[in-house]
Design a protein around this motif. Sequence first.
Motif, PDB file in Angstrom:
ATOM      1  N   CYS A 200       0.601   3.986  -2.794  1.00 58.01           N
ATOM      2  CA  CYS A 200       0.246   5.379  -2.478  1.00 58.01           C
ATOM      3  C   CYS A 200       1.157   6.541  -2.786  1.00 58.01           C
ATOM      4  CB  CYS A 200      -0.116   5.474  -0.928  1.00 58.01           C
ATOM      5  SG  CYS A 200      -1.342   4.640  -0.298  1.00 58.01           S
TER       6      CYS A 200
ATOM      7  N   LYS B  88       2.034   9.630  -7.391  1.00 60.72           N
ATOM      8  CA  LYS B  88       1.071  10.309  -7.898  1.00 60.72           C
ATOM      9  C   LYS B  88       1.615  11.017  -9.212  1.00 60.72           C
ATOM     10  CE  LYS B  88      -2.413  12.028  -4.559  1.00 60.72           C
ATOM     11  NZ  LYS B  88      -2.904  13.139  -3.831  1.00 60.72           N
TER      12      LYS B  88
ATOM     13  N   GLN C  50      -3.580  23.413  -3.168  1.00 65.41           N
ATOM     14  CA  GLN C  50      -4.740  23.369  -2.102  1.00 65.41           C
ATOM     15  C   GLN C  50      -4.168  23.826  -0.874  1.00 65.41           C
ATOM     16  OE1 GLN C  50      -8.099  22.610  -2.789  1.00 65.41           O
ATOM     17  NE2 GLN C  50      -8.120  23.407  -0.601  1.00 65.41           N
TER      18      GLN C  50
ATOM     19  N   GLU D 160      -9.898  20.240  -7.250  1.00 62.04           N
ATOM     20  CA  GLU D 160     -11.085  20.661  -6.399  1.00 62.04           C
ATOM     21  C   GLU D 160     -10.780  21.429  -5.269  1.00 62.04           C
ATOM     22  OE1 GLU D 160     -13.468  17.207  -4.788  1.00 62.04           O
ATOM     23  OE2 GLU D 160     -11.808  16.023  -5.719  1.00 62.04           O
TER      24      GLU D 160
ATOM     25  N   SER E  37       0.863  -1.202   0.023  1.00 57.94           N
ATOM     26  CA  SER E  37       0.016  -0.001  -0.060  1.00 57.94           C
ATOM     27  C   SER E  37       0.699   1.183  -0.025  1.00 57.94           C
ATOM     28  CB  SER E  37      -0.943  -0.075   1.190  1.00 57.94           C
ATOM     29  OG  SER E  37      -1.364  -1.165   1.530  1.00 57.94           O
ATOM     30  N   SER E  38       2.081   1.267   0.761  1.00 57.08           N
ATOM     31  CA  SER E  38       2.625   2.348   0.773  1.00 57.08           C
ATOM     32  C   SER E  38       3.227   2.771  -0.547  1.00 57.08           C
ATOM     33  CB  SER E  38       3.931   2.063   1.578  1.00 57.08           C
ATOM     34  OG  SER E  38       3.655   1.905   3.034  1.00 57.08           O
TER      35      SER E  38
END
Lengths: 405, 150
Positions: free
Chosen positions: B27, B30, B41, B148, B23-24
Motif C-alpha cells: 500500500c 504510489k 483532492q 477524479e 499489505s502495508s
Amino acid sequence: MKKAATLALGILTSVGGFFDVGNLATAAQAGGVFRLQLLWPLLLGTLLVIFLVEMSGRFAAVTRQALPDAIRTHLGFATWLVPFLVLSLVHFLVLGAEIGGICFALHLVTGLPTPVWALPVAALVWLFLWRASFSAIENSTSLLGLLTLAFVVAAWQHRPPTGQILAGMLPTLPHHDPARYWFIAVSLLGAVISPYMFYFYSSGAVEDKWDDSYIGVNRGVSVIGMGFGSLISVGAIVVAAVVLAPRGIQVDDYHQAALMLTTAFPFWGFVLFAASMAIACLGAATEVALSMAYATAQTYGWNWGEDLDPREDARFCLMYTGAILGSALLILFGVDPLKLTLLTMAVNAAVLPFVAIPFLLLMNDRKLLKEHRNGWISNTVTLVVVVLSIVLAIVSIPLLIQGGS
Amino acid sequence: MWNLYSLGLRPLVRTALVVAAASSLACSSKPPKEKLLDTAQTASSWIATLRMTGEQWGANSVPTSFVETTVKAARSELEKEADDAGKSKAPPELRDPFRQIVTEAKDVAKRLSQTAGENDRPGVAREVGLLAALQERLKALQKQNGGESQ
C-alpha cells in the motif's frame, strides 16, 4: 409499571447515548467522500451490537456479575489479562477522543485553541463522576444526548434520494479510492461495535441491580434503543452526503464537519452541531472513564460502584481520575482530535477478537446461565463478530497506513 | 538467526502479521503523480470548505471566530500541500500549476479572514467568488491529469 418506566427510560437513554465522537467522525467522513455508499457497515455494526449488548445485559441480569468480574472468576486471571490490557488501551484512546471532541466543541463556540480546554474539560468530567450518582450520570447525559436527533431532522429536511439510501444499505465495491473506502468501512464498524459499550452495559446492569425479571427490559432496550440510536448515525451520513459531498468537502478536520447542519438550520445549525458534539462526547467520556474503572476494579477484585462513597472504593475512583487526566494530556499536548478518533475506531475494530472470544465462552456456560445461555442464533451472530473482527484486525493495520493517512 | 517460527507465535497470529506487513508494504508505494493528485483532492476539499464557510458567514450561519479558525486550519494544511508539491517528482505540468493554485488559495483565505473580521460583506462575497474560480481551475487540472474530482 416500574418495568415499563425502566424500559422507556432505557430506550430513550440508549438512543441519546448511542452517538459519540467516533460515530460523528466516521459518519462525516463516509458521507463526505462516498455519499450514501457506506450505509451498510453501519447497519451491519448495529445488528451485531444489538446482539452483543443484549447478551451482556442478559448475562449481568442472570448472574448479577459484570463481564470482567465473571471472566476473571470463571476463566482465570491469566486468560483475562491480555484482553484486559487491550481493553484498557482502547478505553484510554476512546476517552482521549471523547475529551478531544468536547474540547473541539468548546473551541467552535469560543474560538480558543482546542488544547486550552483539555484540563478544564478533564476537571468537569471528573467532577461530574465524583459528585453524581450512576443513574444521574446515565440519564442526564443520555437524555440531553437526544439533541443529536438534529442530524435525523436535518437529513429529513434535505429529502435524500430513497433509492440511493436503499442501495447504500447493500455492500458494494467502491468506485474510487478503495483503500480509503475500506478504512472508513472498518472505522464505521469500530465506532458502532465499541468494546467498551458492552462491558460498560453489563457493569451498569449490576449497578442498577437487575435480576432475571429484567431480561425482557434488556431485550427491548438493546433492540429498540440501539436500533433507533443508529438512525442518528444514518442521519449524519445522509447530511454529510447531501451537504458536504456535492460541494467537494471531505472531512479531514472537524472544522469541515462543523458546517454539516448550517444549511438545514440557518443560524442555529452551527450552535446545534457544537452542542450535539459536546453533549454526545460528555456522555461517552463519563461512560468510558467509568467503564475503565469498572474493568480494572473487577479485574483486581477491588470494591467498585459509582453509587458508593469514594472512601469505600478509593482505588476505583483513583482509576477514573488517572484515566481522565492521562487522556486529557493527549489533547493538551496537541494530538489532533479527529486523527485520534479515526485511529481509535480502527483500533476498536482490531481488538474485537480479544474482547469478544472470552465473552462468547461465558455466554455458553451452562452452569452460569442455565436456560438463559446463548441459543444458536446468538452464537452464530457472535461467531460472525469474531470472524469479522479477525478479518478487520488483519486489514485495519495496512488500511490505517494508506487509507487513514 | 530468528524467524517468525522461532518467536513461538501461533499460526493464526503469524499469518495475520505476515498479511498485514505485506499489505502495508504494497500500500505504501504510489507513483508521484498519483500521490500529488491525492494531495490535490485534499487541497480542493479545503478550498471548498473555505468557500462554504464564507457563504455561511454571509448568511449569518457561522460566527466570525469560526471563519478565522477555519482559515487558520486551511492555511496550515494548504501550506503543507504546497511543500509536498515542491518536493514531488510528479510531472511539472501538474506540479507547477497546482502549487500556483494552492498559493493563491492561501492568499484568498487570508483576505477572507480579514474581510470577515472587518464585517465587510461585499469583500467576503468577492473572496468567495475567487475561491469558486480556484476550485474550478483545480478541478480542470485534476481532470487533465487523469484524476477524479469527487
